[in-house]
Design an enzyme around this catalytic site. Structure first.
Site, PDB file in Angstrom:
ATOM      1  N   GLU A   1       0.828  -1.213   0.000  1.00  0.00           N
ATOM      2  CA  GLU A   1       0.000   0.000   0.000  1.00  0.00           C
ATOM      3  C   GLU A   1       0.856   1.254   0.000  1.00  0.00           C
ATOM      4  OE1 GLU A   1      -0.605  -2.654   1.804  1.00  0.00           O
ATOM      5  OE2 GLU A   1      -2.537  -3.321   0.997  1.00  0.00           O
TER       6      GLU A   1
ATOM      7  N   ASP B   1      -8.282  -0.175   6.540  1.00  0.00           N
ATOM      8  CA  ASP B   1      -7.279  -0.472   7.568  1.00  0.00           C
ATOM      9  C   ASP B   1      -5.856  -0.396   7.013  1.00  0.00           C
ATOM     10  OD1 ASP B   1      -9.311  -2.180   9.655  1.00  0.00           O
ATOM     11  OD2 ASP B   1      -9.827  -2.154   7.532  1.00  0.00           O
ATOM     12  N   PHE B   2      -5.701  -0.753   5.718  1.00  0.00           N
ATOM     13  CA  PHE B   2      -4.358  -0.808   5.137  1.00  0.00           C
ATOM     14  C   PHE B   2      -3.807   0.575   4.814  1.00  0.00           C
ATOM     15  CE2 PHE B   2      -5.807  -5.151   3.254  1.00  0.00           C
ATOM     16  CZ  PHE B   2      -5.881  -5.677   4.536  1.00  0.00           C
TER      17      PHE B   2
ATOM     18  N   HIS C   1      -9.718  -5.466   9.507  1.00  0.00           N
ATOM     19  CA  HIS C   1     -10.353  -5.235   8.210  1.00  0.00           C
ATOM     20  C   HIS C   1     -11.707  -4.547   8.371  1.00  0.00           C
ATOM     21  CE1 HIS C   1      -7.545  -8.569   7.641  1.00  0.00           C
ATOM     22  NE2 HIS C   1      -7.488  -8.247   6.359  1.00  0.00           N
TER      23      HIS C   1
END
Lengths: 423, 333
Positions: free
Chosen positions: B65, B90-91, B134
């Site tokens: 990411e 979340d990432f 997530h």
């Protein structure tokens, strides 16, 4: 919490009240609405009712004491309640008790000699809208019972209190006892059978205006005279002083300012137009405290230019700008809105050509100013257009006759048409 | 809205349509992310786009990411208009250095000589059993970064109009797509249109209290309002739609009208965006009209649990909104 008995504010301009007597004894049980004490205002003696139920205690007022409004003069104690004492904030008390400090007054075993309101911890809990409404309606929040969590006062509580105030005696009593008051609705007529948009309570400033105007209209026999004034020279004067006065005051000279200056110059020659009727005497005022009627949030306000007779045009411009600005921001003190001896009301800016005003009591006259209009006037070779305004004076016929009003208007006209007389 | 060309599509389809239409219109727009090509994206948002636009404009990346955000920032800096997708909001923790320290700052640090027109598409929120790593809603972190705009649409119509506006905006825009909203259907015009980024919308009118909600909380608040209406409580639901820049006026006007406000979001309450909304309201002209304390109903201060029952208990559900709104509406009345 013990119910506070306070010096009430029974009219808009009241700042202090003179205490006359207690109608109940210390230690006596009183019910809500019982006559509790008598005070003297500048208008009348007024009986004040008990704001709640309880045992009367901690009397602090005696005959001829001059007491600021809202100051606590006694308490009504409910079962188990004691007099509040001055609270020096005591951290130990907070540490040793598991409950946080509440709005409960700190109690002592014997009635303390120094009865002072608990500071800081004893604030009334109310929502912002409730506070604003109470202020608008002139209610003391301490008198309103809050039914929200922890006794918090909500909008609904203010509305309930207002309803209660309307139906209980004190208001009616004031209307009867204060000499200047006249019942607002003396005749009972059926209301139209129509759908209501909204019901606006007659309260606060609106109520005061209603009472005063009704009193003036129904007690002072009004005579109304009017004439036209050619403003050509006044316009020329304004054009010539506009720039220098702007430099001097930072403000543009308005026609209201010029009119105020002219009225202040002319009035000393017509003392009965600057007078008040009081206790069978006619008081002719040396000072000209000039009231300027203006509308702020739908309410009439009359801020006052004091001793206008000794002010220059520039000083009047400055005073007027200051009062207007502060009236809009609701920053005027009640002292600045009372005590005028003559009033000018100018509706020319709304396109009104002429109108008759109701005298602002206790004055003897009021000047209504209409719109300036180019009007054909006969001259040597036909007609020419001149900028004309119509001035209408209403006067109290008890104090001054038609001829007196006519002379004043004629004098004012002559001054405005030859404004160099103002120098 | 032109009703002649309006039909019912899902939120997911609205997002896809916005991207497709902007890519047809403007060669500088492209999509970059993990599995956005052949696989069609983690939630299938970009399904079919590879076939139309090819691998140059629908770019699959390695699992990084940081690389996606860095590449998008660089492309934007050089004049492209990238749309980057992360599989789960979340990432974004991994993208944060690129987004916060680079994308958000460059326009300012170079005195306006460059701009970073990029969109960060981020599926957010809980409710899918995807557990703590997530399921987060991280909007509060990003609204606190000057230079990034944050948008959180709650309907298919808003999703399309706001995404097109975000793509055309010359600043980094974080575009939150709630996973549970993807299947929500609603009327959406076929032709492209934009919704200005600073425009809240009153989703339902009412006189008794205002609920300020965004993203998934909007349909929940509307459902709660429907239930409360049966009890005689008329709720007004205001959706800010874009959290930054915020259309304060619409919110203040509504709260001034009703005098009571419940702010609700899925993210944890502590340090949450609801605190910002509460401060905006308390510091505004609406203060004088408040007839009860401003109230927040937010997610609990816990990581989102995997267990379905606990997952639901961790964030406000319709019944929670009904209970909180009812209590607030009745306080002191």
């Amino acid at each position: 919490m013990a119910t506070e008995v306070i010096m009430p504010k029974v009219d808009m301009v009241m700042e202090t009240g003179t205490f006359v007597e207690w109608l109940k004894n210390e230690g006596e049980h009183v019910n809500k609405g019982d006559p509790l004490f008598t005070i003297m205002t500048d208008k009348a003696a007024i009986e004040v009712e008990a704001p709640g139920e309880g045992v009367l205690a901690g009397l602090k007022a005696k005959l001829d004491d001059v007491i600021p409004v809202t100051e606590v003069i006694a308490y009504l104690l409910g079962p188990g309640e004691a007099l509040p004492v001055e609270t020096v904030f005591q951290p130990q008390a907070v540490v040793t008790t598991s409950t946080p400090p509440t709005t409960e007054a700190v109690t002592v075993s014997e009635p303390a000699a120094t009865v002072v309101e608990v500071v800081g911890l004893d604030k009334v809990r109310a929502t912002p809208v409730a506070r604003r409404m109470a202020e608008d309606l002139g209610f003391d929040l301490a008198q309103v019972q809050g039914r929200g969590p922890g006794g918090r006062i909500h909008r609904a509580d203010i509305l309930a209190y207002q309803e209660e105030q309307r139906s209980t005696a004190p208001v009616a009593e004031l209307e009867v006892q204060t000499a200047a008051s006249v019942p607002l609705m003396s005749v009972s007529v059926p209301l139209p059978n129509a759908r209501q948009k909204k019901v606006v309570p007659l309260a606060g400033p609106r109520k005061i205006i209603a009472e005063r105007m009704a009193a003036s209209a129904f007690t002072a026999p009004h005579i109304t005279l009017s004439l036209h004034v050619d403003m050509t020279e006044a316009i020329r004067l304004r054009e010539q002083v506009l720039e220098p006065l702007k430099v001097q005051t930072g403000q543009r000279v308005s026609y209201t300012a010029i009119l105020a200056r002219a009225v202040a110059t002319v009035l000393p020659r017509h003392p009965y137009m600057n007078a008040s009727l009081a206790d069978g005497d006619i008081i002719l005022w040396e000072d000209i405290h000039l009231g300027i009627a203006m509308s702020v949030e739908e309410n009439l306000m009359v801020p006052v230019i004091r001793e206008a007779q000794s002010r220059s045009l520039g000083q009047i411009v400055t005073a007027l700008a200051d009062l207007t600005e502060r009236a809009r921001n609701r920053r005027l003190t009640s002292a600045e809105m009372t005590g005028s001896t003559f009033t000018i009301s100018n509706l020319g800016m709304f396109g009104i050509e002429s109108f008759t005003a109701i005298i602002n009591p206790p004055e003897s006259a009021i000047l209504a100013v209409g719109k300036m209009m180019d009007t054909p006037v006969k001259c040597a070779d036909g007609y020419m257009f001149r900028p004309m305004i119509q001035l209408t004076a209403s006067a109290d016929h008890r104090i001054v006759d038609g001829v007196g009003v006519a002379r004043f208007l004629d004098d004012l006209k002559a001054t405005l048409e030859n404004p160099y007389l103002l120098i | 809205m032109n009703t002649n060309h309006t039909r019912e599509i899902t939120y997911l389809e609205a997002v896809r349509e916005a991207m497709i239409q902007e890519m047809r219109l403007n060669k500088e727009v492209f999509l970059i992310g993990e599995d956005v090509g052949t696989y069609g994206g983690a939630f299938g948002v970009s399904k079919g786009m590879l076939e139309e636009f090819g691998p140059e404009r629908i770019r699959d990346t390695p699992i990084s990411e940081a690389a996606i955000a860095g590449a998008a920032t660089g492309a934007a800096l050089m004049g492209m208009r990238p749309v980057m997708e992360v599989m789960f909001m979340d990432f974004l923790t991994i993208s944060t250095n690129q987004l916060v320290n680079q994308a958000a700052k460059m326009r300012f640090m170079f005195g306006g000589k460059c701009s970073i027109p990029m969109v960060i598409r981020a599926p957010s929120g809980s409710g899918t059993g995807a557990a703590a790593q997530h399921s987060q809603s991280l909007e509060a972190w990003f609204v606190n970064v000057p230079g990034i705009k944050v948008v959180a649409p709650s309907s298919p119509y808003d999703a399309k109009g706001l995404l097109i506006a975000a793509i055309r905006d010359n600043n980094p825009v974080l575009f939150m797509e709630h996973k549970l909203l993807y299947r929500l259907k609603g009327p959406v015009p076929e032709e492209p249109y934009t919704i200005p980024l600073q425009s809240a919308e009153v989703k339902r009118e009412g006189r008794d209290l205002t609920i300020v909600a965004y993203s998934i909380m909007v349909p929940r608040a509307l459902e709660a309002a429907e239930k409360l209406a049966a009890e005689g409580i008329e709720v007004e639901v205001v959706d800010p739609r874009s959290l930054k820049p915020l259309d304060k006026e619409t919110i203040i006007r509504s709260v001034s009208k009703t005098g009571r406000v419940l702010i609700t979001h899925e993210a944890p309450g502590t340090g949450g965006y609801g605190g910002e909304l509460a401060a905006v309201i308390a510091g505004s002209a609406a203060f004088d009209y408040l007839d009860a304390p401003i109230r927040r109903l937010a997610g609990r201060d816990v990581p989102i649990p995997y267990n379905r029952t606990l997952e639901q208990a961790a964030v406000p559900q319709v019944e929670d909104i009904v209970a909180a709104a009812r209590e607030l509406a009745q306080e002191g009345r």
